[in-house]
Design a protein around this motif. Sequence first.
Motif, PDB file in Angstrom:
ATOM      1  N   SER A  19      24.263  -4.029  -2.846  1.00  0.00           N
ATOM      2  CA  SER A  19      24.090  -4.897  -1.947  1.00  0.00           C
ATOM      3  C   SER A  19      23.795  -6.282  -2.499  1.00  0.00           C
ATOM      4  N   LEU A  20      23.057  -6.197  -3.488  1.00  0.00           N
ATOM      5  CA  LEU A  20      22.773  -7.368  -4.210  1.00  0.00           C
ATOM      6  C   LEU A  20      24.018  -8.048  -5.099  1.00  0.00           C
ATOM      7  N   ARG A  21      24.608  -7.186  -5.664  1.00  0.00           N
ATOM      8  CA  ARG A  21      25.736  -7.691  -6.375  1.00  0.00           C
ATOM      9  C   ARG A  21      26.819  -8.035  -5.599  1.00  0.00           C
ATOM     10  N   LYS A  22      27.013  -7.562  -4.146  1.00  0.00           N
ATOM     11  CA  LYS A  22      28.153  -7.867  -3.365  1.00  0.00           C
ATOM     12  C   LYS A  22      27.572  -9.444  -2.883  1.00  0.00           C
ATOM     13  N   ARG A  23      26.313  -9.673  -2.445  1.00  0.00           N
ATOM     14  CA  ARG A  23      25.887 -10.714  -1.733  1.00  0.00           C
ATOM     15  C   ARG A  23      26.118 -11.915  -2.895  1.00  0.00           C
ATOM     16  N   TYR A  24      25.916 -11.731  -4.207  1.00  0.00           N
ATOM     17  CA  TYR A  24      25.843 -12.933  -5.070  1.00  0.00           C
ATOM     18  C   TYR A  24      27.195 -12.717  -5.811  1.00  0.00           C
ATOM     19  N   LYS A  25      28.281 -11.685  -5.417  1.00  0.00           N
ATOM     20  CA  LYS A  25      29.458 -11.971  -5.781  1.00  0.00           C
ATOM     21  C   LYS A  25      29.430 -11.834  -7.296  1.00  0.00           C
ATOM     22  N   MET A  26      28.833 -10.765  -7.723  1.00  0.00           N
ATOM     23  CA  MET A  26      28.649 -10.322  -8.868  1.00  0.00           C
ATOM     24  C   MET A  26      29.394  -8.902  -9.436  1.00  0.00           C
ATOM     25  N   ASN A  27      30.472  -8.960 -10.491  1.00  0.00           N
ATOM     26  CA  ASN A  27      31.298  -8.067 -10.488  1.00  0.00           C
ATOM     27  C   ASN A  27      31.222  -7.384 -11.942  1.00  0.00           C
ATOM     28  N   GLU A  28      31.407  -6.050 -12.027  1.00  0.00           N
ATOM     29  CA  GLU A  28      31.342  -5.531 -13.361  1.00  0.00           C
ATOM     30  C   GLU A  28      32.179  -6.267 -14.498  1.00  0.00           C
ATOM     31  N   GLY A  29      31.225  -6.574 -15.710  1.00  0.00           N
ATOM     32  CA  GLY A  29      31.892  -7.313 -16.626  1.00  0.00           C
ATOM     33  C   GLY A  29      31.564  -8.829 -16.532  1.00  0.00           C
TER      34      GLY A  29
END
Length: 82
Positions: free
Chosen positions: A21-31
């Motif tokens: 949920s945090l990765r999605k909210r802050y647009k953080m992707n693998e790598g």
Amino acid sequence: MRPAGVVRKVDQLGRIVLPKSLRKRYKMNEGDPVEILVAGDQILLERYRPKCVFCGEMNGVTEYREKHICEGCMGEMAQIRA
């Protein structure tokens, strides 16, 4: 800054997992690169954005010989050479 209320444990290699949920909210992707900042007794994680090595500007930054330089500083350097 408002706490998200998420607790994670550090594993044997010093890693933590950021919740989806945090990765999605802050647009953080693998790598994606992440910058680790220390402010007093706090550790802050930010999406890495390159900054100009001369002035710290984050907009209009390009890479030249493995260094990040903004358009303004490149223009100033061009004037010096002229």
